[in-house]
Design an enzyme around this catalytic site. Structure first.
Site, short mmCIF file in Angstrom:
data_model
loop_
_atom_site.label_atom_id
_atom_site.label_comp_id
_atom_site.label_asym_id
_atom_site.label_seq_id
_atom_site.Cartn_x
_atom_site.Cartn_y
_atom_site.Cartn_z
N CYS A 230 -24.03 -16.16 -5.15
CA CYS A 230 -24.08 -15.49 -3.84
C CYS A 230 -24.09 -13.98 -4.01
O CYS A 230 -23.48 -13.44 -4.92
CB CYS A 230 -22.86 -15.92 -3.01
SG CYS A 230 -22.72 -15.07 -1.43
N CYS B 179 -22.78 -10.19 0.43
CA CYS B 179 -22.08 -8.93 0.75
C CYS B 179 -22.84 -7.73 0.19
O CYS B 179 -22.94 -6.69 0.85
CB CYS B 179 -20.66 -8.96 0.18
SG CYS B 179 -20.59 -9.32 -1.58
N ASP C 121 0.83 -1.22 0.00
CA ASP C 121 0.00 0.00 0.00
C ASP C 121 0.86 1.25 0.00
O ASP C 121 0.36 2.32 0.37
CB ASP C 121 -0.87 0.08 1.28
CG ASP C 121 -2.19 -0.62 1.11
OD1 ASP C 121 -2.43 -1.15 0.03
OD2 ASP C 121 -2.96 -0.61 2.09
S1 SF4 Z 1 -17.67 -11.83 -1.93
FE1 SF4 Z 1 -19.87 -11.52 -1.69
S2 SF4 Z 1 -20.80 -12.59 -3.39
FE2 SF4 Z 1 -18.71 -13.36 -3.21
S3 SF4 Z 1 -18.90 -15.18 -1.93
FE3 SF4 Z 1 -18.42 -13.47 -0.58
S4 SF4 Z 1 -20.40 -12.68 0.13
FE4 SF4 Z 1 -20.79 -13.99 -1.64
#
Ligand code: SF4
Ligand code: SF4
Length: 370
Positions: A203, A206, A146
């Site tokens: 998924c 998030c 960084d």
């Molecule tokens: S980054 Fe988000 S979409 Fe990917 S596996 Fe993790 S929670 Fe699920």
């Protein structure tokens, strides 16, 4: 490492192993959890940076734009560079309840321990220093955590350390995303590991869990809406529209990583810590759930003492106080009112405005009988 008789994990003496494996073995012996090799050419990931900044998603992080050409093309950082050696160090994932007890603030997991820049840079510099002996020739190199114009996550993905996920974090299939990444650029021609594969699938945990709706689309973060930006990078006022969503967070946010299934289970149990690096990164007691009353009363001397050697210094005292005022407003506790009111009469215009906002929240809560 002693000469001659050292055995590599793959069998045979280390001296008989390809240079890549000897570098990898040294990196692991130095305490890194994973290490990979990527080429220096620009990729679609690094090219995307230009578009991302043009969309305004970088906010006030002007430094990203200032050296954008170098970030996109590492060959501009170190002429003659052939390989990016990418190292990853995992810190323990966030645990405990999502909400801290009343009157306490939440600090992003990575920030409350020894500054990861120092911990990881120290390891990578040792690796960098050993390259000439391992290669048997002088090596031109540069090392960053960084600290330079290098797109670390993109390099890590190219080096096979994982994939850049929908939450824009780099996820290693075994280590998860609570990773510190660093890069050694060097003029050694090393075999590349090949890019990691995306395992997010269908998924979207998030994306749905983000308290500020900071993802305009999967794989794209609008940093100006992200609490990790507003509580750390942003120097001015936190937009009012984002204050309630900040909740009791006073430095950063872990939500989109905490909910990720790749961080929930570690099939092989907790990672070993033979060199104590993970222990150094773990939050110090004082930063596990700091009391808002304590934060609101921090003077400069206390702040410098409490943040010595941690990444929390980045927010500066005024930033941390500003964040604590928002958290105090969200907590709505009458007991915090006198401490907040002091800032409403202080010299700093940003703190005054945030304190007045917090007083409104506290008084509204009291009026509602909460
Ligand atoms: S980054 Fe988000 S979409 Fe990917 S596996 Fe993790 S929670 Fe699920
Ligand atoms: S760090 Fe927090 S605010 Fe930022 S994108 Fe992730 S969940 Fe949203």
């Amino acid at each position: 490492m002693s000469g001659g008789g050292d055995r590599s994990p793959a069998g045979g003496t280390l001296a008989e192993q390809p240079l890549e494996e000897r570098i990898r073995a040294l990196g692991l012996a130095l305490g890194l959890d994973a290490l990979g090799f990527a080429g220096p050419e620009p990729t679609a990931r690094t090219e995307f940076l230009r578009d991302w900044i043009a969309r305004g998603y970088a906010g006030e992080m002007d430094y990203l734009e200032r050296r954008i050409e170098e970030r996109i093309d590492p060959r501009r950082v170190l002429p003659g560079v052939r390989t990016l050696i990418v190292g990853a160090l995992a810190c323990a994932p966030a645990d405990g309840p999502a909400l801290e007890p009343e009157g306490r603030g939440i600090v992003a997991r990575y920030a409350g321990g020894d500054d990861y820049h120092d911990v990881l840079l120290d390891r990578l510099r040792a690796l960098e220093a050993a390259l000439p002996a391992l290669a048997g020739r002088p090596v031109r190199s540069r090392c960053y955590v960084d600290t330079g114009p290098v797109a670390e996550k993109a390099a890590a993905e190219q080096a096979g350390l994982g994939w850049i996920a929908k939450n824009t974090c780099l996820i290693h299939p075994e280590l998860g995303s609570n990773l510190m990444l660093g890069v050694v650029l060097c003029d050694l021609e090393l075999a590349q590991d090949g890019a990691g594969t995306d395992h997010c699938g269908s998924c979207r945990a998030c994306l749905d869990a983000c308290p500020t709706d900071a993802f305009p689309e999967p794989y794209v973060l609008d940093a100006t809406r992200c609490l990790s930006y507003t509580t750390i990078e942003l120097r001015g006022a936190i937009p009012e529209s984002l204050r309630a969503a900040q909740g009791d967070r006073v430095f950063g946010c872990d939500v989109c990583q905490t909910v990720c299934p790749w961080n929930r289970s570690r099939p092989r149990g907790p990672l070993a810590d033979p060199l104590g690096l993970r222990t150094r990164l773990a939050p110090r007691e004082i930063w596990r759930a700091p009391s808002l009353a304590w934060l609101l009363a921090l003077d400069e001397e206390d702040f410098l003492a409490a943040t010595r050697g941690t990444a929390l210094r980045r927010s500066r005292r005024l930033g941390l106080l500003r964040n604590a005022l928002v958290a105090a407003g969200n907590a709505g506790l009458p007991s915090l009112r006198p401490l907040v009111a002091r800032h409403a009469e202080g010299d700093d215009v940003i703190l005054r405005e945030h304190a007045l906002w917090a007083l409104e929240q506290i008084d509204a809560r009291a009026a509602a009988g909460a």
